[in-house]
Design a protein around this motif. Structure first.
Motif, mmCIF file in Angstrom:
data_model
loop_
_atom_site.group_PDB
_atom_site.id
_atom_site.type_symbol
_atom_site.label_atom_id
_atom_site.label_comp_id
_atom_site.label_asym_id
_atom_site.label_seq_id
_atom_site.Cartn_x
_atom_site.Cartn_y
_atom_site.Cartn_z
ATOM 1 N N GLY A 263 -0.235 6.805 -0.060
ATOM 2 C CA GLY A 263 -0.128 7.499 -1.339
ATOM 3 C C GLY A 263 1.367 7.691 -1.570
ATOM 4 O O GLY A 263 2.128 6.794 -1.361
ATOM 5 N N THR A 264 1.887 8.659 -2.167
ATOM 6 C CA THR A 264 3.392 9.192 -2.439
ATOM 7 C C THR A 264 3.974 8.899 -1.046
ATOM 8 O O THR A 264 4.971 8.253 -1.127
ATOM 9 N N GLY A 265 3.379 9.721 -0.194
ATOM 10 C CA GLY A 265 3.815 9.337 1.372
ATOM 11 C C GLY A 265 2.789 8.755 2.103
ATOM 12 O O GLY A 265 1.849 8.129 1.515
ATOM 13 N N GLY A 306 6.415 6.560 0.608
ATOM 14 C CA GLY A 306 5.619 5.527 0.693
ATOM 15 C C GLY A 306 5.209 4.862 -0.624
ATOM 16 O O GLY A 306 6.419 4.139 -0.998
ATOM 17 N N GLY A 307 4.205 4.866 -1.377
ATOM 18 C CA GLY A 307 3.847 4.604 -2.664
ATOM 19 C C GLY A 307 5.246 5.139 -3.542
ATOM 20 O O GLY A 307 5.480 4.323 -4.396
ATOM 21 N N SER A 308 5.696 6.091 -3.076
ATOM 22 C CA SER A 308 7.006 6.385 -4.036
ATOM 23 C C SER A 308 8.033 5.873 -4.215
ATOM 24 O O SER A 308 8.939 5.648 -5.179
ATOM 25 N N GLY A 407 -5.835 5.055 -0.470
ATOM 26 C CA GLY A 407 -4.766 5.559 -0.986
ATOM 27 C C GLY A 407 -4.218 4.555 -2.144
ATOM 28 O O GLY A 407 -4.390 3.225 -1.942
ATOM 29 N N GLY A 408 -3.539 4.825 -3.074
ATOM 30 C CA GLY A 408 -2.938 4.096 -4.277
ATOM 31 C C GLY A 408 -2.391 2.821 -4.004
ATOM 32 O O GLY A 408 -2.807 1.724 -4.395
ATOM 33 N N ALA A 409 -1.525 2.775 -2.906
ATOM 34 C CA ALA A 409 -0.771 1.568 -2.476
ATOM 35 C C ALA A 409 -1.385 0.479 -1.916
ATOM 36 O O ALA A 409 -1.094 -0.541 -1.687
HETATM 37 P P1 ADP Z 1 -1.005 10.537 -4.139
HETATM 38 O O1 ADP Z 1 -2.652 11.210 -3.558
HETATM 39 O O2 ADP Z 1 0.004 10.934 -3.161
HETATM 40 O O3 ADP Z 1 -0.800 11.215 -5.528
HETATM 41 P P2 ADP Z 1 -2.246 8.099 -4.628
HETATM 42 O O4 ADP Z 1 -3.007 7.574 -3.351
HETATM 43 O O5 ADP Z 1 -2.857 8.379 -5.928
HETATM 44 O O6 ADP Z 1 -1.333 8.975 -4.107
HETATM 45 O O7 ADP Z 1 -1.340 6.923 -5.003
HETATM 46 C C1 ADP Z 1 -0.201 6.807 -5.655
HETATM 47 C C2 ADP Z 1 0.782 6.144 -5.144
HETATM 48 O O8 ADP Z 1 0.556 4.414 -5.023
HETATM 49 C C3 ADP Z 1 2.240 5.903 -6.073
HETATM 50 O O9 ADP Z 1 3.280 6.199 -5.355
HETATM 51 C C4 ADP Z 1 2.075 4.501 -6.617
HETATM 52 O O10 ADP Z 1 3.538 4.187 -6.830
HETATM 53 C C5 ADP Z 1 1.455 3.593 -5.762
HETATM 54 N N1 ADP Z 1 0.756 2.555 -6.234
HETATM 55 C C6 ADP Z 1 -0.283 2.553 -7.069
HETATM 56 N N2 ADP Z 1 -0.826 1.267 -7.168
HETATM 57 C C7 ADP Z 1 -0.021 0.501 -6.432
HETATM 58 C C8 ADP Z 1 0.159 -0.945 -6.627
HETATM 59 N N3 ADP Z 1 -0.565 -1.684 -6.908
HETATM 60 N N4 ADP Z 1 0.985 -1.518 -5.435
HETATM 61 C C9 ADP Z 1 1.850 -0.592 -4.838
HETATM 62 N N5 ADP Z 1 2.030 0.780 -4.936
HETATM 63 C C10 ADP Z 1 1.077 1.367 -5.814
#
Ligand code: ADP
Length: 496
Positions: A263-265, A306-308, A407-409
């Motif tokens: 996710g974000t992390g 992480g995704g951040s 998670g998102g990423a």
């Molecule tokens: P959280 O629950 O922490 O809000 P999410 O599980 O919703 O996080 O994931 C969101 C994160 O995933 C964001 O930081 C975003 O930059 C990243 N993200 C979303 N899609 C992609 C992708 N296709 N590739 C890389 N990162 C991604």
């Protein structure tokens, strides 16, 4: 056939998801709620808004699927962990906003505890490292700062709960003041070995025992819902903190099975079975869940960025317009061109623990392009996860067979392939990536005999895609070696 309703009360939104008997998603509703930032480093939520938003999404999901209380076999709850709420037992009104896990207001108080030499005792009993992140110092702050709160607490007039407790209290019209072992294990007041609130730690924080909820298992009928009407009579039958619920939803039910949420992390949990592993690498030991009389444990580690990192590439560098676009940009070059990004934007978490480290982009040459930077940005997420897994391996001695991801990423195929290459084990992405809600649904459904046993639900878990390692081990080692060198250069940068 009825459904199971999972209430997923997260940090930024409340969600309700209806699951069918095959573990498939039938309907979803989601609503964001307000984030309150009274001062720098302070983060609060309005407990009434948490409750109201959770009820409204439950009603919305049921309405969308045209279902009533009789169609719901049980409700499962999963929640943002550690967030602390204190309320009046008579009126049911919170005496202060929810203090959110991210809130740092008690950091110096926690530093004081560490200076007093309490760290070892607390780590030994709770599995946690002293930090403002956990509930105990937040509760103490509320008792110290709301007029007459400690006095009222001593007189048994107040109740504390993590968000799960608060929701169950509201759902049962104030009849049940309970939590589950996984949430209790994040308060820093709970002895994870004996399964009881720890009297000595309670004295340390001056928190009266009468404030605390009864600690129950993660899968049992806690009570029947009285409010809202749409759910009247439905049993609440499962509770787990969000990361533990995700571990369950990923069916990591035996020792060694591990999930990472991008996710974000990044949040990684490894099931360590009936043994709470005392970490020597500053990871956390925590209760994964308690089912029947059996308590299972997990090792937990997290990476701050992480995704951040992808958001940073999008919003601060402007190299992409949306997060998914990074895959195409990074994939337009065959490798990182020798560039490494150390995303120590807010220091480094487990296992490096350097709050004075700062971000670093190194290896730039005249031929370096935006694509190389995008690639380095994705790769650094995987390097950090690999370092975390090394620490887990050193602590638990369990050899990883595969890493389950969500998670998102985790949607990023290039990142997942690179992760598998670095680790030398397959990375597996499940068909249902709503693993947190699914875990809560499974815990509730097991208690309500909706599913017979964990074998039945394990059989439902399906991989959507499996990323097999393709890189040679020598190739992966060489890359990790360079990453470690870059990491060293980013450490202790900010003046103390
Ligand atoms: P959280 O629950 O922490 O809000 P999410 O599980 O919703 O996080 O994931 C969101 C994160 O995933 C964001 O930081 C975003 O930059 C990243 N993200 C979303 N899609 C992609 C992708 N296709 N590739 C890389 N990162 C991604």
């Amino acid at each position: 056939m009825p459904y199971i309703l999972a209430l997923d009360q997260g940090t930024t939104s409340s969600r309700a998801i209806l699951f069918d008997h095959d573990g498939g998603i039938h309907a979803v509703a989601r609503k964001e709620f307000g984030q309150i930032f009274p001062k720098p480093g302070w983060v609060e939520h309005d407990p009434n808004e948490l409750w109201a938003s959770q009820m409204s999404v439950a009603a919305e999901a049921l309405g969308r699927a045209n279902l009533g209380p009789r169609d719901i076999a049980a409700v499962g709850i999963t929640n943002q962990r550690e967030t602390a709420i204190v309320w009046d037992r008579t009126t049911g009104q919170a005496i202060y906003n929810a203090i959110v896990w991210q809130d740092r207001r008690t950091a110096s108080f926690c530093d004081g505890l560490k200076a007093n030499g309490c760290e070892q005792m607390i780590q030994h009993r709770t599995g946690l490292l002293i930090d403002a992140y956990f509930s105990s110092s937040k509760i103490a702050w509320i008792l110290d700062n709301v007029p007459k709160a400690r006095e009222r607490a001593r007189a048994g007039k107040l109740a504390f709960g993590t968000v799960d407790s608060w929701l169950v209290w509201k759902l049962t019209g104030g009849r049940k003041h309970v939590t589950d072992a996984s949430n209790a294990s994040r308060t820093m007041l709970f002895n994870i070995h004996t399964g009881e609130w720890d009297e000595e730690i309670l004295r340390l924080f001056d928190i009266p025992r009468s404030l605390l909820p009864e600690v129950r298992s993660s899968s049992e009928v806690y009570g029947e819902i009285t409010t809202p009407r749409e759910l009247e009579g439905v049993p609440v039958a499962g509770i787990a903190g969000d990361q533990q619920a995700a571990l369950f939803g990923q069916m990591c039910l035996s020792p060694g099975l591990t999930k990472n949420t991008y996710g974000t992390g990044c949040f990684m949990l490894q099931n360590t079975g009936e043994k709470a592993v005392a970490s020597r690498n500053r990871l956390l030991a925590t209760i994964a869940w308690k089912i029947g009389e059996r308590t299972e444990y997990a090792l937990e580690g997290s990476v701050f960025s992480g995704g951040s990192v992808v958001q940073w590439v999008r919003d601060c560098l402007g190299l992409i317009r949306s997060a998914p676009e990074i895959e195409q940009l990074a994939g337009s070059v065959p490798d990182n061109g020798g560039i490494y990004l150390v995303p120590a934007f807010t220091g480094l978490g487990a296992p490096h623990w350097d709050q004075y480290a700062r971000g670093l982009l190194i290896g730039l040459t005249r031929g370096s392009t935006a694509a190389h930077i995008a690639r380095a940005a994705l790769e650094c997420i995987a390097y950090q996860v690999a370092d975390l897994l090394d620490a887990m391996h050193a602590d638990a001695g369990i050899k990883l067979k595969e890493l389950r991801v969500d998670g998102g990423a985790s949607a990023n195929n290039l990142l997942m392939q690179f992760q598998a290459d670095l680790l030398g084990v397959p990375v597996v992405r499940p068909a249902v990536t709503e693993t947190t809600a699914l875990g809560a649904a499974y815990l509730a459904g097991l208690a309500a005999s909706y599913w017979r046993n964990s074998q039945e639900i394990s059989a439902q878990w399906r991989a959507e895609r499996r990323f097999e390692p393709q890189m040679t081990r020598a190739g992966a080692e060489a890359l990790r070696e360079r990453w470690s060198t870059a990491l060293d250069r980013a450490k202790v940068w900010e003046p103390r």
